[in-house]
Design a protein around this motif. Structure first.
Motif, PDB file in Angstrom:
ATOM      1  N   GLY A 138      -4.364  49.483 -22.570  1.00  0.00           N
ATOM      2  CA  GLY A 138      -3.542  49.459 -23.746  1.00  0.00           C
ATOM      3  C   GLY A 138      -3.487  50.860 -24.294  1.00  0.00           C
ATOM      4  O   GLY A 138      -3.688  51.923 -23.768  1.00  0.00           O
ATOM      5  N   ILE A 139      -2.862  50.945 -25.587  1.00  0.00           N
ATOM      6  CA  ILE A 139      -2.422  52.398 -26.230  1.00  0.00           C
ATOM      7  C   ILE A 139      -3.962  52.644 -27.002  1.00  0.00           C
ATOM      8  O   ILE A 139      -4.098  51.931 -28.089  1.00  0.00           O
ATOM      9  N   GLY A 145      -0.813  47.977 -29.832  1.00  0.00           N
ATOM     10  CA  GLY A 145      -1.022  47.672 -28.478  1.00  0.00           C
ATOM     11  C   GLY A 145      -2.300  48.214 -28.184  1.00  0.00           C
ATOM     12  O   GLY A 145      -2.758  48.165 -26.797  1.00  0.00           O
ATOM     13  N   GLN A 146      -3.395  48.360 -28.955  1.00  0.00           N
ATOM     14  CA  GLN A 146      -4.814  48.568 -28.555  1.00  0.00           C
ATOM     15  C   GLN A 146      -5.321  47.548 -27.715  1.00  0.00           C
ATOM     16  O   GLN A 146      -5.334  46.451 -28.134  1.00  0.00           O
ATOM     17  N   ASP A 147      -6.153  47.696 -26.726  1.00  0.00           N
ATOM     18  CA  ASP A 147      -6.991  46.621 -25.767  1.00  0.00           C
ATOM     19  C   ASP A 147      -6.067  45.558 -25.837  1.00  0.00           C
ATOM     20  O   ASP A 147      -6.611  44.419 -26.251  1.00  0.00           O
ATOM     21  N   ILE A 148      -4.878  45.719 -25.332  1.00  0.00           N
ATOM     22  CA  ILE A 148      -3.737  44.378 -25.359  1.00  0.00           C
ATOM     23  C   ILE A 148      -4.178  43.283 -24.361  1.00  0.00           C
ATOM     24  O   ILE A 148      -3.863  42.266 -24.670  1.00  0.00           O
ATOM     25  N   VAL A 241      -6.175  49.132 -10.106  1.00  0.00           N
ATOM     26  CA  VAL A 241      -5.313  48.322 -11.247  1.00  0.00           C
ATOM     27  C   VAL A 241      -4.456  49.661 -11.893  1.00  0.00           C
ATOM     28  O   VAL A 241      -5.182  50.593 -12.298  1.00  0.00           O
ATOM     29  N   ALA A 242      -3.544  49.371 -11.897  1.00  0.00           N
ATOM     30  CA  ALA A 242      -2.497  50.116 -12.708  1.00  0.00           C
ATOM     31  C   ALA A 242      -1.743  49.432 -13.703  1.00  0.00           C
ATOM     32  O   ALA A 242      -1.316  48.357 -13.280  1.00  0.00           O
ATOM     33  N   GLY A 243      -1.411  49.968 -14.863  1.00  0.00           N
ATOM     34  CA  GLY A 243      -0.736  49.471 -15.824  1.00  0.00           C
ATOM     35  C   GLY A 243       0.179  50.378 -16.602  1.00  0.00           C
ATOM     36  O   GLY A 243      -0.361  51.422 -16.903  1.00  0.00           O
ATOM     37  N   VAL A 244       1.186  49.760 -17.361  1.00  0.00           N
ATOM     38  CA  VAL A 244       1.785  50.306 -18.619  1.00  0.00           C
ATOM     39  C   VAL A 244       1.777  49.588 -19.755  1.00  0.00           C
ATOM     40  O   VAL A 244       2.191  48.194 -19.599  1.00  0.00           O
ATOM     41  N   THR A 245       1.814  50.074 -20.945  1.00  0.00           N
ATOM     42  CA  THR A 245       1.822  49.276 -22.066  1.00  0.00           C
ATOM     43  C   THR A 245       2.771  49.901 -23.000  1.00  0.00           C
ATOM     44  O   THR A 245       2.879  51.204 -23.070  1.00  0.00           O
ATOM     45  N   ILE A 246       3.721  49.105 -23.711  1.00  0.00           N
ATOM     46  CA  ILE A 246       4.616  49.850 -24.652  1.00  0.00           C
ATOM     47  C   ILE A 246       4.601  49.050 -25.999  1.00  0.00           C
ATOM     48  O   ILE A 246       4.339  47.978 -25.903  1.00  0.00           O
ATOM     49  N   LYS A 271       7.335  53.053 -37.694  1.00  0.00           N
ATOM     50  CA  LYS A 271       6.006  53.509 -37.012  1.00  0.00           C
ATOM     51  C   LYS A 271       6.670  54.549 -35.824  1.00  0.00           C
ATOM     52  O   LYS A 271       6.045  55.333 -35.558  1.00  0.00           O
ATOM     53  N   GLY A 272       7.533  54.031 -35.066  1.00  0.00           N
ATOM     54  CA  GLY A 272       7.919  54.570 -33.907  1.00  0.00           C
ATOM     55  C   GLY A 272       7.401  54.013 -32.588  1.00  0.00           C
ATOM     56  O   GLY A 272       7.195  53.125 -32.740  1.00  0.00           O
ATOM     57  N   PHE A 273       7.726  54.865 -31.478  1.00  0.00           N
ATOM     58  CA  PHE A 273       7.556  54.127 -30.229  1.00  0.00           C
ATOM     59  C   PHE A 273       6.013  54.876 -29.804  1.00  0.00           C
ATOM     60  O   PHE A 273       5.494  55.678 -29.949  1.00  0.00           O
ATOM     61  N   GLU A 274       5.394  53.839 -29.055  1.00  0.00           N
ATOM     62  CA  GLU A 274       4.035  54.100 -28.489  1.00  0.00           C
ATOM     63  C   GLU A 274       4.021  53.689 -27.019  1.00  0.00           C
ATOM     64  O   GLU A 274       4.545  52.491 -26.669  1.00  0.00           O
ATOM     65  N   ALA A 275       3.189  54.202 -26.199  1.00  0.00           N
ATOM     66  CA  ALA A 275       3.110  53.856 -24.949  1.00  0.00           C
ATOM     67  C   ALA A 275       1.881  54.312 -24.206  1.00  0.00           C
ATOM     68  O   ALA A 275       1.284  55.256 -24.736  1.00  0.00           O
TER      69      ALA A 275
END
Length: 395
Positions: A138-139, A145-148, A241-246, A271-275
């Motif tokens: 996660g982010i 998005g932390q620890d999603i 393991v690969a991943g993306v979080t937004i 807040k805006g955008f996070e990834a």
């Protein structure tokens, strides 16, 4: 003592006749020596956090239902406040579940910390997160998005939740409500956020999983992960393991001016955008040597009327080598690097943990080593050392 042993024996026999699976685990964590927080301590059995000495995990289950709880008892002496650390209570986890429709559906309710996405942490043993896996998918540093992949949580913190799961041999879907102040409108309030997780097995060794979470009104986070195991190249096997979080906050983060027409630069719009991008790899160099690497790059954006979109980067990298010296002895060395807000200096953290795990018999282990932590990179300002002693027993 004989009465206590007899009571435990009778209880175990009685529970064993009702439940197909009865398990009990105990973990004790302390320091042989440490100088953390500029305080030198010797033979401190009071736990890593100075409050929690360890935990006891108890599970009762059969093919239709089960209950589980994890207790984190703590010992209080004259130097302790007795307050438990954040995200921890005396009952650290407690939940129950029931299966129905031939086992294809599962209803679970309570507080739990488990994650469905493969963390590639099978060599972690009983090390704390700060010694092996400081950050999770996660982010890093996000409020959304932390620890999603920890579905039953808000911003990476555990929360009372209820989840319903449907699964087949190749697919599953889980919907959950998670305790949080989702939205208040007048005298009406919604007291839970929402989450959805799905997974699909593409083949025996390939899985795709997606998580969608809305912890609060107008806040949303989405994660997508690919788990590919047993990849063989030149007789070498590795898992990845690969991943993306937004994530984004579409609401107002700051108080607006009294006049709705006021668009002054002091007004915070959102807040805006996070990834974030996650990449983990476990490589089996031989039957006795495994190398694990965990990596995360996170971007946290903010948006204001005057400065537009701005953001910072957080970086986390981890490498660990595990060597099985004998059938009962494993040697490990783990290094972790965290750098928060790359636009500002002296926010780095670096740790190295060489350790050894002795397993005299199945499900019993003794872990020790040397924990070295350095803070304030790129110009270190503080270094600490600790020698832990961890006893783990599972029955």
């Amino acid at each position: 003592m004989k009465k206590i042993i007899s009571a435990l024996t009778i209880s175990a026999l009685a529970l064993g006749s009702i439940f197909a699976d009865v398990s009990l685990e105990y973990t004790q964590k302390g320091y042989i020596s440490s100088n953390e927080n500029n305080t030198s301590k010797k033979l401190d059995l009071n736990g890593y956090s100075e409050k929690i000495t360890g935990d006891v995990a108890f599970t009762l289950s059969n093919e239709n239902a089960g209950v589980a709880f994890v207790v984190t008892p703590y010992y209080k002496d004259e130097g302790r406040t007795g307050n438990l650390q954040d995200d921890t209570d005396f009952f650290d986890q407690y939940y129950g579940w029931v299966n129905f429709f031939g086992g294809k559906m599962k209803l679970q309710s309570g507080v739990w910390k488990t994650r469905s996405v493969n963390r590639l942490n099978q060599d972690a043993g009983v090390w704390e997160d700060n010694e092996y896996e400081m950050c999770h998918y996660g982010i890093v540093g996000s409020k959304i998005g932390q620890d999603i992949t920890r579905l039953a949580s808000i911003n990476g913190k555990k929360a009372l939740s209820t989840a319903l799961t449907f699964h087949t041999d190749s697919f599953y879907a889980t919907g959950a409500i998670i305790t949080n102040n989702f939205k208040t409108s007048g005298t009406t309030s919604t007291k839970s956020g929402f989450a959805l997780e799905t997974g699909l097995n593409l083949d025996e060794n390939t899985k795709v999983q997606a998580i969608l979470k809305t912890p609060e009104d107008q806040k949303i986070a989405f994660g997508l992960f690919l788990d590919k195991s047993k990849i063989t190249i030149k007789d070498r096997t590795f898992d990845i393991v690969a991943g993306v979080t937004i994530a984004s906050d579409f609401g107002t983060a700051g108080a607006k001016a009294t006049n709705p027409e006021d668009t002054s630069s002091s007004v915070t719009l959102n807040k805006g955008f996070e990834a974030a991008v996650d990449l983990r790899l476990r490589y089996e160099l031989s039957d006795s040597v495994a190398i694990t690497s965990m990596n995360n790059v996170s971007y946290l954006g903010t948006k204001t009327a005057s400065n537009g979109e701005n953001g910072v980067f957080n970086v986390w990298d981890m490498v660990s080598v595990a060597l099985k010296a004998t059938d009962t002895i494993k040697v490990q060395v783990t290094g972790e690097w965290v750098y928060q807000d790359l636009s500002v200096g002296h926010n780095g953290y670096f740790s190295v943990t060489p350790g050894v795990v002795v397993t005299p018999m199945k499900d019993i282990s003794i872990t020790s080593g040397l924990i070295i932590r350095t803070y304030g990179w790129s110009k270190p300002t503080d270094t600490s050392f600790a020698i832990p002693f961890i006893l783990h027993v599972a029955l």
